[in-house]
Each structure stands twice: as structure tokens, then as C-alpha cells.
Design an enzyme around this catalytic site. Structure first.
Site, PDB file in Angstrom:
ATOM      1  N   LYS A 167      30.087  45.252  31.965  1.00 48.40           N
ATOM      2  CA  LYS A 167      31.334  45.641  32.167  1.00 48.40           C
ATOM      3  C   LYS A 167      32.079  46.243  30.612  1.00 48.40           C
ATOM      4  CE  LYS A 167      34.455  42.429  31.666  1.00 48.40           C
ATOM      5  NZ  LYS A 167      35.262  41.826  30.243  1.00 48.40           N
ATOM      6  N   HIS A 197      28.812  38.539  34.505  1.00 46.16           N
ATOM      7  CA  HIS A 197      27.934  37.535  33.930  1.00 46.16           C
ATOM      8  C   HIS A 197      28.646  36.286  34.454  1.00 46.16           C
ATOM      9  CE1 HIS A 197      31.377  36.911  30.778  1.00 46.16           C
ATOM     10  NE2 HIS A 197      30.957  35.520  30.784  1.00 46.16           N
ATOM     11  N   LYS A 201      26.484  32.233  36.074  1.00 45.36           N
ATOM     12  CA  LYS A 201      26.766  30.701  35.722  1.00 45.36           C
ATOM     13  C   LYS A 201      26.475  29.954  37.106  1.00 45.36           C
ATOM     14  CE  LYS A 201      30.899  32.053  33.239  1.00 45.36           C
ATOM     15  NZ  LYS A 201      30.693  31.499  31.603  1.00 45.36           N
ATOM     16  N   GLU A 235      41.046  30.037  27.990  1.00 47.51           N
ATOM     17  CA  GLU A 235      40.154  30.201  26.652  1.00 47.51           C
ATOM     18  C   GLU A 235      40.942  29.577  25.550  1.00 47.51           C
ATOM     19  OE1 GLU A 235      37.450  33.782  26.384  1.00 47.51           O
ATOM     20  OE2 GLU A 235      38.909  34.641  27.502  1.00 47.51           O
ATOM     21  N   ASP A 254      40.710  43.093  31.436  1.00 55.67           N
ATOM     22  CA  ASP A 254      39.426  42.418  30.890  1.00 55.67           C
ATOM     23  C   ASP A 254      38.628  41.118  31.585  1.00 55.67           C
ATOM     24  OD1 ASP A 254      37.606  41.814  28.681  1.00 55.67           O
ATOM     25  OD2 ASP A 254      38.737  40.159  28.423  1.00 55.67           O
ATOM     26  N   HIS A 259      35.848  39.046  36.780  1.00 62.12           N
ATOM     27  CA  HIS A 259      35.358  37.715  36.935  1.00 62.12           C
ATOM     28  C   HIS A 259      36.373  36.779  37.840  1.00 62.12           C
ATOM     29  CE1 HIS A 259      33.170  38.834  33.367  1.00 62.12           C
ATOM     30  NE2 HIS A 259      34.191  38.545  32.540  1.00 62.12           N
ATOM     31  N   LYS A 359      44.056  33.601  26.823  1.00 61.42           N
ATOM     32  CA  LYS A 359      43.477  33.487  25.377  1.00 61.42           C
ATOM     33  C   LYS A 359      44.325  32.643  24.687  1.00 61.42           C
ATOM     34  CE  LYS A 359      40.511  37.407  25.190  1.00 61.42           C
ATOM     35  NZ  LYS A 359      39.103  36.598  25.581  1.00 61.42           N
TER      36      LYS A 359
HETATM   37  C1  BG6 Z   1      34.396  38.887  28.956  1.00 61.23           C
HETATM   38  C2  BG6 Z   1      35.749  38.943  28.469  1.00 61.23           C
HETATM   39  O1  BG6 Z   1      33.823  39.518  30.104  1.00 61.23           O
HETATM   40  O2  BG6 Z   1      34.242  37.372  29.473  1.00 61.23           O
HETATM   41  C3  BG6 Z   1      35.914  38.276  27.247  1.00 61.23           C
HETATM   42  O3  BG6 Z   1      35.291  40.394  28.011  1.00 61.23           O
HETATM   43  C4  BG6 Z   1      36.004  36.773  27.754  1.00 61.23           C
HETATM   44  O4  BG6 Z   1      37.119  38.604  26.600  1.00 61.23           O
HETATM   45  C5  BG6 Z   1      34.545  36.594  28.349  1.00 61.23           C
HETATM   46  O5  BG6 Z   1      36.230  35.915  26.422  1.00 61.23           O
HETATM   47  C6  BG6 Z   1      34.894  35.269  29.053  1.00 61.23           C
HETATM   48  O6  BG6 Z   1      33.418  34.747  29.457  1.00 61.23           O
HETATM   49  P1  BG6 Z   1      33.086  33.197  29.382  1.00 61.23           P
HETATM   50  O7  BG6 Z   1      31.686  33.123  30.004  1.00 61.23           O
HETATM   51  O8  BG6 Z   1      33.149  32.592  27.822  1.00 61.23           O
HETATM   52  O9  BG6 Z   1      34.247  32.372  30.217  1.00 61.23           O
END
Ligand code: BG6
Length: 511
Positions: A167, A197, A201, A235, A254, A259, A359
Site C-alpha cells: 500500500k 498487513h 494479524k 496510535e 492512509d 485497514h 495518531k
Molecule cells: C500503516 C500506515 O499502513 O499502518 C501507518 O501507513 C500506520 O501510518 C500503520 O501507523 C499502523 O499499523 P499497525 O500494525 O501498527 O496498527
């Protein structure tokens, strides 16, 4: 209330697994951050789990001028100290190869063709190639075109050729469609593995097992019993070294079409008829298409954006977004998004899905909350103490991985008092700490040709369709009050108000 494990971990959970077949993994962006943080550690975990065969090799590609030994040293540096100099390390580093080149240079692809031919002979990799594009998105289409032009994507005589694309996949609906068209002109859909990704998980994969391998939840998983659903991804990190990318993207692009939509689709989808890639993805795509696109008026009411200012996190002062490296001091980019979405189908009509992600929030925490309706009649409403509660099922994705269900219970004592208790399951208590990065299953599946955990073109486009109207309205009406939340809080006040307008509130997450 905790559930005691009833299975013997050693005997029942050991998973033998079949090693992936012969292949070369060609890693574009071999010196990059993703390779360092996720791909190399994940590949090494596959080595340790004996899920890669002897006839396997990795061919790193990047612009850095490195000898083979230097490349092997660089990769070794991406491993944990205790993994270096081990037998598994020896096995792994002997299978590392390197090609230096500019991704836009046609000569790179003829050199790759030659190296791959040599590897097929030396390493018996059978002409099977997995091209992994861990590069900046601007290279995705051109790398695929060049691979195609060099004949490296042709699948003949039983050989397979697959391309993994990271991505962000496009920056809006139109660009995602254009990228799909470009790569589909070279590759057939079953050669394309669009990675998200989140699907690597464990707890995300477990949503399907939880829903479809248990008889008791599915009958109540609908508008008759569920009041609403909340999906929170919080986050604590800011933009770190990614200001340049992030300031052009923002949290909506993003996190949401990818996600957050994965979490939503797995929570809301119908049961697939088989546990097989297209059957699962058909259902995910179907529910994503059923998400009602917001019109301009609804965007104003049902979407919230925020940007963090300076604040305190873990008793330390952290800077505001506009002073982060590579971010414009007047930036209007959002670092927080909340949305209220509706799904137009029989199962979910009238059940809002509230999403929030941001964030620099108070705590790192990702969860899905299923909020059930109240009982139709409150028998204990006159009890001297009656804490109003509704049943809540919380699927915790990270950092704690587990599931908990809250319900009303009588508080012991001669006077009738009713309170709320939890029944909870934690992954780590049953299965031990998870040593995996999440990329292991994704890499292994690509090598095995299983695309269940990858996004199909229609899913990506459906995700962007949800986000596009919001992007349009936000672009036309720049935010007036940024920054509008302090780092270390739960986001802007507007996000609370989004819920309060519906007489609801976000589930409280203990800081
Ligand atoms: C990424 C984003 O795809 O996922 C990031 O670009 C984000 O900005 C991250 O922090 C979050 O992934 P995870 O696995 O830490 O929740």
C-alpha cells in the site's frame, strides 16, 4: 471471569505446515524500511519454522551500490542479534543474492532475467518468481510494465509468476482504478497479491473463525440484536520519519480504505460458502459495496477530521503535527478521522458502524466493539443499585489480543444489586506470546498461491468508493480549526459529539 484452557498447547496447537515450493523471491526495495522492519524478520521466522525449502532464494534489488557480501551483511543487520551466526542464519544468508539497479532502467530487467535464469540452474528454483514491490508507490506500475516487457511475468510450463503490491494502492478511486488497469494489462488478477498487513494479524484472521466456527454468535449478529458497531484504531506514534509521505496522504487515505475497511468487512460480511480465496473475497467485496456512500450533506454530519497539536504522552511533552519533520507548518492534513457509516443490506439496515482512527492518541489500541441492544424490558430497574449496562462484545486486535463479553450479574449480598462483569479470553494466556510480525502468513500464502488474505481489485476500489466523497468535501472545505486536539488525548471534541448526537458514546478505553 476467565476461561481456563482446555487443550494441551504442545500437542494440539503444533502446526506442522507444508514447506512452500521452489521459488525466487525478488525483493524490490531491498534496503528499505519495510524490508528491514518486517520482511526480513518474517522471512527468517519462516526459515526457523522450516516453511521454506532448500530450493529457495531471495534476490534483493535496490539502487544501492553493494557487493553480494555487503548485501548479506546488510540483511544480517536486519535480524535480531541472537539470530545471527546461527544455523538458520547460515541457511538464510547463503540464499541471498543481489542486483543493483534503477527501477526505471530497462537494463535492470534484462540483468534480472539473467540472474533469475542462473538461480534456476544453481538453486533449482524452477522458474517460479515472487516479485515483491516494497517500493514507493510511484514505481508500482512501471516495475510491473517492465517485468512484463522483459517476459518475466509469463506463466508457462507450470511455472508461476506473482507480484505483491504494497500500500498505498492509489490515492483516490480514480488513481486506484488507473493502477488496476495498468497492472491488469500485464498480469492476470490471480497473479496479483495486493497486501494489507492488517490481514496478517492473528486477531484479524480470527474474526472469521470466531464468527463462522461458533454456532452461538451468528444468530445474533444482526440488526435485531446489535445496536451499533465501533471500530477504533488508536496510535500513540506521530508521523515519525514519514512526514513527507503522510503530509500528502493524511489519515483518511492512509488508514480507512484499507485497514479500517478490512476490519469492517470481516465484521459485517456474510459467511462464505468455502474457505477459499474467491469465496471469501466475494463476500468482503459484497459488503463493502453495500456501505452507503455519504452525500455532501452527510459528509458534514457524519465525518470528523482532526490534527494533533502539542501535548503530553506518557508524561512527556510531544510536538504538534505541524512541527514534525517534513511537515508543512501550515499543514491542513488530518491525523484523526471519525466516520459514521451505514450498510445497506438486510443484516445491517439501521445499525451504524462508527469508525475512528488517529495518531498521537492517548493509548495504542485497536478494537472492534459490538454493542448489543438493551433487554426489551428492565426487570431489575427498581433494584437499589442497578448499573445500566448492555452486552458488549469487544474484539481486541492490538496490543492486547483477545475477546471479551460483558454482561449483567448480581453483586453478592443480601440486597439486590446488579452490576456488569466480563468474560474474557486473551491470546497470550492460551497460546503464549506471539513472536510473529504478521508478514509470515502473507509471504507464505503468496508462495503457496493462496490469495485469501489479499485484496482483489474490486475490494480496493470499493474501499476507495467509501472514502472518495469525504475526500471531495474536505478538499472543497479546508478545516478551519486545526490543530483541534492535543497529543495524548482521544481526538477532537467533534468525535465525541458525533456519538452524542445519536445518544451513544465511544467505549472507554483505559489509558
Ligand atoms: C500503516 C500506515 O499502513 O499502518 C501507518 O501507513 C500506520 O501510518 C500503520 O501507523 C499502523 O499499523 P499497525 O500494525 O501498527 O496498527
Amino acid at each position: 471471569m476467565a476461561i481456563v484452557p482446555v487443550v494441551n498447547r504442545e500437542s494440539e496447537y503444533e502446526q506442522p505446515g507444508k514447506a512452500a515450493g521452489p521459488c525466487v523471491m525478488v525483493l524490490f526495495g531491498a534496503g528499505g524500511d519495510l524490508t528491514k522492519r518486517k520482511l526480513v524478520p518474517a522471512l527468517f521466522n519462516l526459515v526457523k519454522a522450516k516453511l521454506l525449502r532448500d530450493d529457495f532464494a531471495i534476490l534483493g534489488v535496490s539502487v544501492d551500490d553493494l557487493s553480494l557480501d555487503q548485501f548479506r551483511d546488510q540483511v544480517t543487520g536486519f535480524l535480531r542479534a541472537e539470530d545471527r551466526e546461527t544455523e538458520a542464519w547460515k541457511w538464510f544468508t547463503q540464499r541471498l543474492y543481489y542486483e543493483r539497479g534503477d527501477f526505471a532502467d530497462v537494463n535492470l530487467y534484462s540483468a534480472l532475467g539473467k540472474q533469475l535464469g542462473d538461480l534456476d540452474r544453481e538453486r533449482h528454483t524452477a522458474g517460479n518468481y515472487l516479485f515483491y514491490l516494497a517500493t514507493a508507490p510511484k514505481f508500482f506500475a512501471s516495475i510491473v510494465q517492465q517485468l512484463g516487457a522483459a517476459g518475466l511475468c509469463n506463466q508457462e510450463n507450470g511455472r508461476w509468476r506473482r507480484v505483491v503490491i504494497e500500500k498505498p494502492f492509489g490515492h483516490d478511486l480514480e488513481s486506484a482504478k488507473a493502477l488496476n488497469r495498468e497492472i491488469n494489462s500485464v498480469l492476470s488478477e490471480n497473479q496479483i497479491y495486493r497486501i494489507d498487513h492488517y490481514l496478517g494479524k492473528e486477531t484479524v484472521q480470527n474474526i472469521m473463525v470466531f464468527r463462522f466456527d461458533n454456532a452461538i454468535f451468528e444468530p445474533i449478529w444482526n440488526r435485531r440484536y446489535i445496536d451499533h458497531v465501533q471500530i477504533t484504531n488508536a496510535e500513540t506514534v506521530g508521523v515519525e520519519r514519514r512526514g513527507g509521505y503522510f503530509d500528502n496522504a493524511g489519515t483518511l487515505r492512509d488508514m480507512v480504505p484499507n485497514h479500517m475497511m478490512q476490519l469492517l468487512s470481516l465484521t459485517a460480511m456474510e459467511s462464505p460458502v468455502f474457505f477459499q480465496a474467491d469465496a471469501v473475497r466475494n463476500e468482503q467485496a459484497k459488503v463493502l459495496h453495500a456501505v452507503q456512500p455519504l452525500d455532501s450533506e452527510e459528509v458534514l454530519h457524519f465525518s470528523v477530521r482532526g490534527q494533533y497539536g502539542q501535548g503530553m504522552l506518557d508524561a512527556e511533552s510531544v510536538p504538534g503535527y505541524r512541527t514534525e519533520p517534513a511537515v508543512s507548518p501550515e499543514s491542513r492534513t488530518e491525523t484523526f478521522v471519525a466516520l459514521k457509516l451505514n450498510i445497506d443490506n438486510w443484516r445491517w439496515a439501521g445499525v451504524p458502524f462508527y469508525l475512528r482512527t488517529g495518531k498521537r492518541l492517548a493509548k495504542r489500541h485497536t478494537e472492534i466493539t459490538i454493542q448489543f441492544k438493551r433487554t426489551p424490558f428492565e426487570l431489575f430497574r427498581n433494584a437499589p443499585f442497578h448499573k445500566l449496562h448492555t452486552n458488549t462484545l469487544v474484539i481486541q486486535i492490538q496490543p492486547v489480543e483477545g475477546i471479551s463479553l460483558s454482561f449483567g450479574a448480581k453483586i453478592p449480598g443480601p440486597v439486590l444489586r446488579v452490576g456488569s462483569v466480563d468474560m474474557s479470553f486473551e491470546y497470550s494466556r492460551y497460546f503464549g506470546a506471539d513472536a510473529y510480525t504478521g508478514y509470515e502468513v502473507l509471504l507464505y500464502d503468496c508462495m503457496m498461491g493462496d490469495a485469501t488474505l489479499f485484496q482483489r481489485a474490486d475490494m480496493v476500489e470499493a474501499g476507495w468508493s467509501v472514502v472518495d466523497p469525504v475526500l471531495d468535501v474536505w478538499k472543497a472545505l479546508p478545516p478551519r480549526r486545526f490543530p483541534n486536539y492535543s497529543a495524548g488525548t482521544w481526538g477532537p471534541k467533534d468525535a465525541e459529539e458525533l456519538m452524542e448526537r445519536d445518544q451513544r458514546q465511544w467505549r472507554k478505553i483505559e489509558a
